[in-house]
Scaffold this motif. Structure first.
Motif, PDB file in Angstrom:
ATOM      1  N   LYS A 178      -7.572  -6.925   1.205  1.00  0.00           N
ATOM      2  CA  LYS A 178      -8.837  -7.484   0.766  1.00  0.00           C
ATOM      3  C   LYS A 178      -9.744  -6.395   0.186  1.00  0.00           C
ATOM      4  CE  LYS A 178      -7.811 -11.560   2.491  1.00  0.00           C
ATOM      5  NZ  LYS A 178      -6.391 -11.297   2.754  1.00  0.00           N
ATOM      6  N   GLY A 179     -10.774  -6.858  -0.443  1.00  0.00           N
ATOM      7  CA  GLY A 179     -11.760  -5.938  -0.980  1.00  0.00           C
ATOM      8  C   GLY A 179     -12.583  -5.289   0.114  1.00  0.00           C
ATOM      9  N   ARG A 180     -13.129  -4.109  -0.207  1.00  0.00           N
ATOM     10  CA  ARG A 180     -14.020  -3.432   0.728  1.00  0.00           C
ATOM     11  C   ARG A 180     -15.287  -3.044   0.005  1.00  0.00           C
ATOM     12  NH1 ARG A 180     -10.042   0.873   3.025  1.00  0.00           N
ATOM     13  NH2 ARG A 180      -8.693  -0.398   4.350  1.00  0.00           N
ATOM     14  N   LYS A 181     -16.275  -2.672   0.795  1.00  0.00           N
ATOM     15  CA  LYS A 181     -17.543  -2.297   0.164  1.00  0.00           C
ATOM     16  C   LYS A 181     -17.462  -0.904  -0.448  1.00  0.00           C
ATOM     17  CE  LYS A 181     -20.546  -5.352   2.716  1.00  0.00           C
ATOM     18  NZ  LYS A 181     -21.626  -5.520   3.691  1.00  0.00           N
ATOM     19  N   THR A 182     -16.710  -0.018   0.210  1.00  0.00           N
ATOM     20  CA  THR A 182     -16.668   1.345  -0.304  1.00  0.00           C
ATOM     21  C   THR A 182     -15.587   1.460  -1.365  1.00  0.00           C
ATOM     22  OG1 THR A 182     -15.250   1.779   1.571  1.00  0.00           O
ATOM     23  CG2 THR A 182     -17.532   2.485   1.731  1.00  0.00           C
ATOM     24  N   PHE A 183     -15.867   2.354  -2.287  1.00  0.00           N
ATOM     25  CA  PHE A 183     -14.928   2.520  -3.382  1.00  0.00           C
ATOM     26  C   PHE A 183     -13.744   3.376  -2.951  1.00  0.00           C
ATOM     27  CE2 PHE A 183     -13.201   5.059  -6.801  1.00  0.00           C
ATOM     28  CZ  PHE A 183     -12.840   4.062  -7.690  1.00  0.00           C
ATOM     29  N   SER A 184     -12.586   2.950  -3.323  1.00  0.00           N
ATOM     30  CA  SER A 184     -11.428   3.823  -3.178  1.00  0.00           C
ATOM     31  C   SER A 184     -10.423   3.451  -4.254  1.00  0.00           C
ATOM     32  CB  SER A 184     -10.804   3.685  -1.786  1.00  0.00           C
ATOM     33  OG  SER A 184     -10.257   2.405  -1.629  1.00  0.00           O
ATOM     34  N   ALA A 185      -9.610   4.407  -4.561  1.00  0.00           N
ATOM     35  CA  ALA A 185      -8.562   4.144  -5.548  1.00  0.00           C
ATOM     36  C   ALA A 185      -7.288   4.801  -5.071  1.00  0.00           C
ATOM     37  CB  ALA A 185      -8.972   4.699  -6.918  1.00  0.00           C
ATOM     38  N   ASP A 186      -6.208   4.155  -5.324  1.00  0.00           N
ATOM     39  CA  ASP A 186      -4.904   4.674  -4.937  1.00  0.00           C
ATOM     40  C   ASP A 186      -3.959   4.571  -6.112  1.00  0.00           C
ATOM     41  OD1 ASP A 186      -5.932   3.748  -2.153  1.00  0.00           O
ATOM     42  OD2 ASP A 186      -4.087   4.884  -1.739  1.00  0.00           O
ATOM     43  N   VAL A 197      11.877   9.848  -4.608  1.00  0.00           N
ATOM     44  CA  VAL A 197      10.751  10.780  -4.616  1.00  0.00           C
ATOM     45  C   VAL A 197       9.528   9.984  -4.987  1.00  0.00           C
ATOM     46  CG1 VAL A 197      12.016  12.880  -5.145  1.00  0.00           C
ATOM     47  CG2 VAL A 197      11.224  11.420  -7.016  1.00  0.00           C
ATOM     48  N   GLY A 198       8.411  10.364  -4.403  1.00  0.00           N
ATOM     49  CA  GLY A 198       7.217   9.610  -4.692  1.00  0.00           C
ATOM     50  C   GLY A 198       5.975  10.425  -4.462  1.00  0.00           C
ATOM     51  N   ALA A 199       4.904   9.916  -5.013  1.00  0.00           N
ATOM     52  CA  ALA A 199       3.608  10.562  -4.819  1.00  0.00           C
ATOM     53  C   ALA A 199       2.566   9.487  -4.644  1.00  0.00           C
ATOM     54  CB  ALA A 199       3.269  11.450  -6.013  1.00  0.00           C
ATOM     55  N   ASN A 200       1.589   9.808  -3.783  1.00  0.00           N
ATOM     56  CA  ASN A 200       0.502   8.888  -3.546  1.00  0.00           C
ATOM     57  C   ASN A 200      -0.801   9.652  -3.721  1.00  0.00           C
ATOM     58  OD1 ASN A 200      -1.336   8.109  -0.806  1.00  0.00           O
ATOM     59  ND2 ASN A 200      -0.947   6.516  -2.308  1.00  0.00           N
ATOM     60  N   PHE A 201      -1.618   9.182  -4.629  1.00  0.00           N
ATOM     61  CA  PHE A 201      -2.916   9.829  -4.883  1.00  0.00           C
ATOM     62  C   PHE A 201      -4.012   8.919  -4.369  1.00  0.00           C
ATOM     63  CE2 PHE A 201       0.131  10.872  -8.142  1.00  0.00           C
ATOM     64  CZ  PHE A 201       0.034  12.249  -8.278  1.00  0.00           C
ATOM     65  N   LYS A 202      -4.917   9.513  -3.593  1.00  0.00           N
ATOM     66  CA  LYS A 202      -6.076   8.737  -3.132  1.00  0.00           C
ATOM     67  C   LYS A 202      -7.323   9.327  -3.748  1.00  0.00           C
ATOM     68  CE  LYS A 202      -4.385   7.288   1.426  1.00  0.00           C
ATOM     69  NZ  LYS A 202      -4.174   5.879   1.084  1.00  0.00           N
ATOM     70  N   PHE A 203      -8.148   8.432  -4.258  1.00  0.00           N
ATOM     71  CA  PHE A 203      -9.399   8.878  -4.873  1.00  0.00           C
ATOM     72  C   PHE A 203     -10.585   8.351  -4.090  1.00  0.00           C
ATOM     73  CE2 PHE A 203      -6.138   8.626  -8.067  1.00  0.00           C
ATOM     74  CZ  PHE A 203      -6.267   9.806  -8.766  1.00  0.00           C
TER      75      PHE A 203
END
Lengths: 529, 946
Positions: free
Chosen positions: B210-218, B940-946
């Motif tokens: 679900k959506g959240r109030k704080t911004f995040s990006a993955d 192989v993989g990468a996960n970026f969190k913003f």
């Protein structure tokens, strides 16, 4: 909105029964459905079946009938014994679990069901309620008689094969558990029904091709009278003669050529005057894995790959069908080398001049007549009786599903029945009998004349095999001649021995299939099983 | 204040901070910070999914910084149950929740991969390694024999159909696993009874993120490199030449002149190394300052090991989660779009590759067959009859594609009455629309040189649902709390489509189809009672209607009751150092089953024959009308489940888990059983007849072996024991079922009273003095000196008796390492690859040579038809499989990029089994017939969190 739960079909091919008859052509279609149960296995093509417990293609009426009457006797071998039930059937070691026997039982009783349904939907009361027009009502008189005829025919096969049947008519409701009736009761029912409907049936040979008429009723009567000693222990040969005479005077005539009866155009060529009742097959509209599709594809030899000759793919089914030694020997005498009925292929030595176009052109070795190992398709003779090519040489429309109709009843059988009933003291005349037999020989391009001294029951049995082989009569004939069970006559692979072994007398009737027995507590297993 | 993760000090965004006993609160921002106006003496409650809720009393501090500790026991974890939620602590039934942090890590292509081997009692199987293909999910072994054994799957309140559309790989294949927040598995009947007629096989509730109030990006990205390291052992070209020259067939001579000079490994040719990729972008944040939103975009491209096989998927997911009127009205809108593009490779070519002559080349330059070798008649281009065709050619020249567009989602309104906040009204509207188009193009038909194929097929399924309920919850009292709900549910499914037939074949025509609507209506109620937080009672009732039965039978009543006793809150256990949690549970429930294929079988219908099933009168086509088989009396199959369970926590909940024993009894089975011949329009129809029993035991333990300091190790083990018995069959009669091992019309399995479903039914092999099997010789079990059907016996069945799952997650500083193992014990497989191919007679068919498996040397069998029913092909198929291993490292930043996790892994790392075929995991049928092989995948993989 709980009313939404009451749904109706959405598909344009499915109709609620109550709605279907708004269109009066539905009665003809419903009748076609009763007939179609002999040719088709369902509504969705050849690989679809309205029966369970048996492979869809194998569940076709004529196919299982062929298996019961011919494969289980001395004329035919099926190479692929991994096809469920074939091994036990052709080696005469079957059990009530055999799927092919289940198929026979269920398909035949389905005919009863569909006929009953037709009769229930066409009562005067229902027709009144639907305000059916007079013209349609007129047609329905014959339709109803035909439905009763097809039902009687179904019970005839039940009587012959199983010696009993679950008995149900249009007066019983759907899902009624039918009680068991004996062979004698069935005999009485079949006889009275066939006599009762005579006047409503279309005259012999006068109905549309594919529909049954009075001739079919006469034919079944002739058959039950001829076999009455087996069925009810009574001598009814005079009645058999009567029915044969009725048929002989009904305008039927032998086809110009023996093989016309087994060709793709046997619904239009000279065979139409000989065939009393066909199981219709069509490579496009009426596709099925029925007896003609099986026999045309199956008879293509593993070495000969003669499929193109008979109008199917070159390899056909890779040598699925061959004949047993005892059958091949019926044609061994030189007098049959030019007989049209001899379509045996013995490898490189093709006796009757059948041209085989094969690539590579010649099989490496002639075929041995003996089949020592059933799975070795290069042994045993093959037979090129049925064909998906028309009398004018045109191949059928499809290379697997043949156009060839299966001649369930044809005039030649009447000739032979007459001669036999005469010999068994049913009356008639010797000259007529001899005349009929010679007519058959003459038609087959065999100029050996049958004389009075030849006229024995053994001769009749052999001649029936030469004329009517692979037409689903043989088991019945052998039983009538007391050659089926016991050790009077042991053919190759009878009783599971390559040279034949005696089998017990209870094999004269088939067992009630275990699933049919289980689902109907009114039924009792046949003695010995 | 700031809320951080107690173990690593990283800020936690989205933590709920609430003044206890009020609705005042806030949640932490991106940096874990929060601000709240409070008064002295207020108690602040900090809660965050997966962490222990903490309470702090406000005494005038300016800041309150909290380090939340991960909740090992997760007793307070919210668990979704039907039409509501509960907590692990308060659950009265067998409900197991798997949330994001517990998901299996590794190569997660479809949603079911997330929970495979993860939950006791849940068996997720696939029948091979086709890319992106769906799974069969069984909870506690199902409950039915002929009706459906699929669990009810509910996505955000929308029950979805178990029926796939053509062109798709499975009902879960079009979901993006990345969008899934949690699975809740409802196993016992008291929990599932709220779904009444549809829940006898358990329920899986999937909740999307679900959506959240704080911004995040993955941003997630992953590449997969796959290879098949196992092959079916068939003869190499040289071995083949040697064998053919040795003339091993009795009574027949092989034509050695047919041998070619090439050395082709046809399996090498049809299989390939695969490169696949998955990319996901997820954005969360608040739009327009009031609209918490989540948006994700995912792309997946999976290559199949069988050449040309491909699965591509694009997913868009949007979740809007605003609340209005002081949170009195919560709105959740979920919309998902999936675009699935498949190219299907003809799987039967695997079998063809086993058999194709290895001494022939792949290509010989024959322009008639585009340069490919074929067995042709010398001198011309006609194929040799029944000789088979070049499998590479077949795969390349046939293009069978399926495109699926699916739109699904729901709108959920949850209104808390202003004048009576204990009362909520919830309305959920759901919609699921799948539309698929399948096309097939082939230059040649497989067995027919002349004619190719061009055909199209389209299908659409629509599923609409409406659910509404009222809930009144009173949880103020310490002594007695209750929670009561009542609701209404309506759902309708439609399915229609059409196909063109082969446009290159003038003899075939197309047709359209339309299934009868399936309408399901339910009224339900639930009451939860809670005395002293120790004694819990749940009562469920549901009245369900289905369009599958006639008006007289279409309604059924279902329900359940569950009792739970939280023993650990009793005085005598309260202070125990060993037992930190102990709950005893008992439940009973009645579920229904109505999911049968034919949805209008109770109606009197006539069916028209198709274009190949009409009749002829007078040589003119006549449409046939055949009455369809009818069972006007068909009604619900009912399953009663009795269960006893223990939920436990030991040593301060360092070890938690459950132990359940249960018995499911299904009666009035919807069973395809014989009907008296002549009484209907068939000899076999679905009826309510027979009984079926499943007994089982489930055990799970979740252990925080290490949970303090820099090294953490969490492990989960689960075990399931199942015993399935047909207690009563219609008329006690055996019913042959299952696939046909060879030829036509055979069945290798049987339903027999007193035995497990689909038991193998075979002959008992005879062996010579040296222990070698004697071809075609079997034990004459009934002693009548004839070997026939009556000498077959039951040998085992495909269902495993025991299933085990083990998952381990370790973290050390910024490293993470996890793996999961899965084992299946006691299931058997019929090896049709060997039984149908490993016989010398198959070396030559007419003028074509064919390869056979090397297992022929074990038996020296000659003829397939003699041996195919031998029990030596029924093999134990127990296995232990390492599904996934992953190792990752996380770099933390304090900048725009918050963290980067790099990881690598192996999927399908190894399998331990005695099974002689390629892979013992052949799917539910237990019938191994050229499985689509599973690749071993390196990831192989990468996960970026913003």
């Amino acid at each position: 909105c709980t009313d939404d739960l009451n749904i109706t079909p959405n598909d344009d091919d499915t109709l609620l029964t109550e709605d279907a008859f708004e269109d009066e052509s539905a009665y003809r279609s419903l009748l076609a459905g009763v007939y179609a149960n002999l040719a088709l296995t369902g509504t969705e093509g050849a690989e679809n079946s309205n029966l369970a417990g048996i492979d869809a293609g194998t569940s076709q009426f004529g196919r299982v009938l062929l298996y019961m009457q011919t494969l289980a006797a001395d004329q035919m071998i099926w190479s692929y014994e991994n096809d469920a039930g074939t091994r036990e059937l052709q080696r005469n070691i079957w059990t009530p679990q055999n799927p092919l026997i289940l198929g026979m039982f269920s398909r035949t009783m389905a005919s009863v069901s569909f006929a009953n349904n037709f009769l229930r939907e066409t009562t005067a009361e229902k027709l009144d309620g639907r305000n059916v027009s007079d013209a349609t009502r007129q047609d329905i008189v014959a339709y109803r008689a035909e439905a009763r005829l097809l039902r009687a025919m179904a019970y005839y096969y039940m009587m012959d094969l199983f010696g009993k049947a679950p008995f149900i008519t249009e007066n019983d409701p759907l899902n009624f558990t039918p009680p068991e009736v004996s062979r004698a009761e069935l005999f009485t029912f079949i006889e009275s029904e066939l006599l009762d409907i005579q006047s409503d049936l279309v005259a012999a040979g006068q109905n549309e091709y594919g529909r049954a008429d009075r001739g079919v009723a006469n034919m079944i009567l002739a058959k039950i009278y001829l076999n009455a000693e087996v069925y009810i222990g009574e001598n009814r040969y005079p009645d058999c003669i009567t029915q044969c005479e009725a048929l002989l005077s009904s305008g039927y005539a032998l086809a110009d050529s023996y093989l016309h009866n087994f060709m793709a155009d046997n619904n239009t060529n000279s065979a139409t005057s000989e065939i009393i009742f066909p199981i219709v097959s069509d490579g496009l509209t009426t596709q099925n894995f029925g007896p003609t599709t099986v026999m045309v594809n199956g008879s293509v030899g593993s070495l000969e790959t003669n499929g193109l000759v008979v109008g199917v793919t070159q390899g056909g089914w890779g040598g699925a069908l061959r004949v047993r030694r005892e059958f091949a020997e019926l044609f061994a005498d030189g007098i049959f080398s030019q007989d049209e009925r001899n379509t045996l292929i013995e490898g490189v030595n093709v006796p009757n001049g059948v041209t085989i176009v094969t690539t590579p052109p010649t099989p490496p070795t002639p075929r041995p007549v003996d089949i020592v190992d059933i799975s070795n398709r290069d042994t045993g003779f093959i037979l090129q009786k049925y064909s998906n090519v028309s009398s004018d040489g045109t191949p059928g429309i499809d290379q697997t599903f043949v156009d060839t109709d299966f001649p369930l009843f044809r005039l030649a059988d009447v000739y032979l029945m007459y001669a036999e009933a005469y010999l068994r003291g049913g009356g008639g005349s010797e000259s007529t009998a001899l005349g009929l037999l010679n007519e058959l020989r003459d038609r087959a391009n065999n100029d050996e004349v049958v004389e009075s001294s030849d006229l024995t029951l053994d001769f009749i049995l052999d001649e029936r095999s030469r004329e009517l082989h692979w037409e689903a009569h043989r088991r019945q004939d052998l039983i009538r001649f007391n050659r089926y069970t016991g050790g009077n006559y042991n053919w190759a692979w009878k009783g599971n021995g390559s040279n034949g072994i005696a089998i017990p007398a209870h094999f004269n009737v088939y067992p009630i299939p275990s699933l049919s027995l289980a689902s109907n507590p009114e039924l009792n297993q046949n003695t010995g099983y | 204040g700031t809320v951080t993760d107690g173990t690593n000090g990283l800020p936690l965004p989205g933590v709920n901070v609430l003044v206890k006993g009020t609705t005042t609160g806030t949640s932490t921002d991106f940096d874990g910070k929060y601000t709240l106006n409070v008064s002295n003496g207020n108690v602040l409650v900090f809660s965050y999914l997966g962490f222990v809720t903490q309470e702090v009393t406000y005494n005038g501090q300016n800041t309150i910084n909290i380090g939340l500790v991960e909740d090992a026991s997760q007793l307070d974890e919210i668990v979704l149950i039907g039409y509501g939620t509960t907590t692990v602590k308060d659950a009265t039934g067998s409900v197991e929740s798997v949330t994001e942090e517990d998901f299996t890590r590794g190569n997660i292509v479809t949603a079911d991969n997330l929970i495979s081997g993860r939950v006791a009692g849940v068996n997720v199987t696939t029948d091979g390694g086709a890319p992106g293909s769906g799974s069969t999910i069984r909870i506690r072994g199902g409950s039915s024999i002929n009706a459906s054994n699929n669990p009810l799957i509910i996505i955000d309140g929308l029950p979805i159909t178990n029926d796939n559309v053509g062109g798709s790989r499975g009902i879960l294949s079009s979901l993006n696993p990345n969008d899934i927040e949690s699975f809740s598995v409802l196993k016992d009947a008291s929990a599932t009874a709220i779904y009444g007629s549809r829940a006898s096989n358990g329920v899986i509730i999937i909740s999307t993120k679900k959506g959240r109030k704080t911004f995040s990006a993955d941003i997630d990205t992953q590449y997969t490199f796959g290879e098949i390291d196992e092959r079916i052992d068939v003869l190499s070209a040289d071995e083949f030449r040697d064998l053919v020259n040795s003339q091993p067939i009795t009574g027949a001579t092989l034509d050695t002149s047919l041998l070619g000079n090439a050395n082709t490994d046809w399996q090498d040719e049809i299989f390939r190394e695969t490169v696949s990729a998955i990319h996901n972008v997820t954005l969360r944040g608040e739009l327009f300052k009031f609209l918490p939103t989540r948006f994700s975009f995912g792309v997946s491209r999976q290559e199949g090991a069988l050449i040309t096989s491909l699965n591509e998927r694009r997913n868009l997911s949007l979740s809007l989660n605003p609340s209005f009127f002081d949170d009195h009205l919560k709105v959740n809108i979920n919309a998902n779009m999936a675009f699935e593009d498949n190219r299907f490779a003809d799987r039967s070519q695997i079998g063809q590759a086993l058999r194709y002559d290895p001494t022939q080349p792949v290509r010989d330059g024959n322009p008639f067959f585009a340069g490919f070798y074929q067995h042709t008649v010398p001198g011309n281009n006609s194929l040799i009859a029944n000789g088979g065709t070049n499998p590479i050619f077949n795969l390349l020249q046939r293009n069978n594609q399926g495109d699926l567009n699916r739109l699904f989602g729901n709108i959920n309104l949850d209104y808390k009455f202003h004048f009576l906040p204990e009362l909520r009204a919830v309305l959920n509207l759901g919609y699921d629309h799948s539309e698929s188009n399948t096309s097939t193009f082939a230059r040649f038909a497989t067995q027919d040189v002349v004619r190719g194929e061009t055909s199209f097929f389209n299908q659409q399924r629509v599923n609409r649902s409406l659910d509404g309920y009222l809930n009144y919850a009173n949880d103020s009292g310490d002594v007695f709390d209750y929670d009561v709900s009542a609701g209404y549910s309506y759902q309708v499914f439609t399915n229609d489509g059409g196909f063109t037939g082969n446009l290159q074949d003038p003899q075939t025509t197309g047709d359209t189809f339309a299934d009868p609507d399936i309408v399901l209506i339910g009224f339900w109620g639930r009451l939860n009672l809670d005395f002293y937080d120790k004694y819990l009672l749940t009562l469920n009732y549901r009245r369900d209607g289905t369009s599958r039965f006639s008006e007289d039978n279409q309604w059924g009543n279902f329900g359940g009751a569950a009792l739970a006793w939280r023993l650990s809150d009793e005085d005598f256990l309260k202070d125990s150092n060993t037992i930190s949690e102990l709950k005893l549970r008992a439940s009973v429930g009645w579920n229904g089953q109505q999911e049968i294929g034919q949805t209008d079988i109770f109606l009197s219908r006539l069916r028209q024959g198709n274009e190949n099933s009409i009749f002829q009168f007078g040589n003119m086509p006549v449409q046939t009308l055949l009455p369809s088989a009818i069972n006007p009396d068909i009604k619900w199959e009912e399953t009663r489940t009795i269960e006893f369970g223990i939920d436990y926590g030991l040593f301060d909940n360092r070890f938690t888990g459950s132990l359940n024993v249960f018995q499911k009894d299904s009666e009035d089975l919807l069973f395809a059983a014989p009907v008296p011949d002549g009484s209907n329009f068939t000899n076999n129809i679905i009826q309510n007849i027979g009984e079926f029993r499943i007994q089982g035991l489930e055990f799970s333990v979740n252990a925080d072996v290490f949970r303090e300091g820099e090294f953490n190790w969490n492990a989960n083990f689960n075990a399931t024991l199942l015993d399935r018995d047909i207690t009563s069959l219609p008329f006690g009669a055996d019913i042959p079922v299952g696939p046909n091992p060879s030829g036509t019309g055979g069945n290798i399995q049987l339903q027999r009273q007193g035995e497990a479903p689909s038991s193998f039914f075979v002959f008992k092999q005879l062996y010579d003095a040296n222990g070698a099997p004697i071809e075609g010789a079997y034990v004459d079990l009934n002693g009548d000196n004839i070997i026939n059907d009556q000498d077959r016996y039951i040998r085992e069945n495909p269902n495993p008796n025991a299933l085990f799952g083990f998952q381990s997650n370790m973290t050390y500083k910024n490293f993470d390492f996890s793996f999961n193992l899965r084992a299946s014990v006691g299931g058997y497989v019929y090896n049709n690859v060997a039984s149908g191919n490993a016989q010398y007679a198959l070396l030559q068919d007419q003028s074509v040579l064919g390869n056979i498996p090397t297992s022929v040397f074990n038996t020296n069998f000659q003829q397939t038809s003699d041996v195919v029913l031998s029990d030596l092909y029924v093999e134990e198929a127990s296995f232990l499989r390492m599904d996934n291993i992953t190792l990752g490292y996380t770099f933390n930043f304090e900048k725009a990029i918050k963290s980067i996790r790099l990881w690598g892994g192996v999927q399908n790392a190894f399998i331990i089994t005695d099974y002689s075929g390629l892979d013992p995991e052949v799917g539910e049928s237990g019938f191994d017939s050229n499985i689509f092989p599973r690749t071993r995948n390196f990831l192989v993989g990468a996960n970026f969190k913003f």
